[in-house]
Motif scaffolding. Sequence first.
Motif, short mmCIF file in Angstrom:
data_model
loop_
_atom_site.label_atom_id
_atom_site.label_comp_id
_atom_site.label_asym_id
_atom_site.label_seq_id
_atom_site.Cartn_x
_atom_site.Cartn_y
_atom_site.Cartn_z
N LEU A 191 0.82 -1.21 0.00
CA LEU A 191 0.00 0.00 0.00
C LEU A 191 0.85 1.26 0.00
CD1 LEU A 191 -2.89 -0.97 2.45
CD2 LEU A 191 -2.99 -0.80 -0.04
N ASP A 192 2.00 1.22 0.67
CA ASP A 192 2.89 2.39 0.66
C ASP A 192 3.32 2.71 -0.76
OD1 ASP A 192 3.19 3.08 3.51
OD2 ASP A 192 4.07 1.08 3.68
N GLU A 217 -5.93 4.07 6.40
CA GLU A 217 -4.82 4.58 7.20
C GLU A 217 -3.64 4.99 6.32
OE1 GLU A 217 -1.33 4.84 9.69
OE2 GLU A 217 -1.62 3.32 8.12
N LYS A 218 -3.34 4.18 5.33
CA LYS A 218 -2.24 4.50 4.43
C LYS A 218 -2.56 5.72 3.56
CE LYS A 218 0.73 1.28 5.52
NZ LYS A 218 2.05 1.62 6.13
N HIS A 265 -0.12 9.06 3.69
CA HIS A 265 0.61 9.54 2.52
C HIS A 265 0.08 10.87 1.98
CE1 HIS A 265 3.42 6.23 1.87
NE2 HIS A 265 2.45 5.42 2.29
#
Length: 301
Positions: free
Chosen positions: A57-58, A103-104, A108
């Motif tokens: 996901l990052d 959350e990601k 970001h």
Amino acid sequence: MENIIIVGAAGFLGTKITNSLIEHKLICVDIVAKPTNLTLNNESRWLKADYTKTIDLDAFFENININNTTLIHLATTQFPLEAELNIRKDIQDNLLATIMFFEKFYFHGGKKIIFSSSAGAMYVGKNNKNKENEVNPYSIYACTKLSVESYLRAMASKYNKEAISLRIANPFDLDNLDTQRHGVVPLFYNMIKEGGLISLHEANIRKDFVSIKDVVNAFKKSINYRGKVSTFNISTNTSISLEEIIALFEKKLKLEANVNYINKKYPMMTYGAICNDAASQELKWTPTLLLNSAINELPTE
């Protein structure tokens, strides 16, 4: 012009929201390729991806530059009955994976999340009016939706971001009824037209049905909303019985329905009208079309 990510862009609601936001820079995400009935502008793009699977996901969010972007989340891997039959999958896909995705997104640089929740499964089963503060989910599907709402509010507070949950009543769309696969409205229409058996669990079940065009308008208003209320019922504040819907289609189709009563309480259904005061007062949103009026406006076959 807002930068907007739409997750679940190929679905029943997603295609209509995507088409309505054509002037924006869109990143459309779905597990399937872009449908042929969708047209994106030159600044928009389609990503085929599945965040419920093992993906980084990052890296996903770093590659698409989401600073000050709004996320419209429509995706679900299971509808109410499927969630009852496979609780583990519902928790893994529609609770845990969704929360981690949110959350990601905030981490970001994402600005705002608009989450598609459910009013049609959120309230105690009864035929009178359901108030907005009477949330009491009684199905796995609704429990998951309410849990996501709670986590979303907490994460928005943690990251000092924006979050809105839209609890949608029972959406209907009378276009292309022959090809629709979800919801009692196209089911009743096609069963009557084809001479099939309509099974009802009990008599005089009343539900709140909201036009898909009004639902799309609620999402568009939510993009620009900057108030403090985070949860809205997208409903009509009225109800119609299933028998009334059947009778309206019988009149339009000039056919008689074959109805059977099972006389067994259906456990995953909100009965009655659903209050929409917050949406009216805060979003300045009101429904423009009721189901009975919409059916009456159909041409007689």
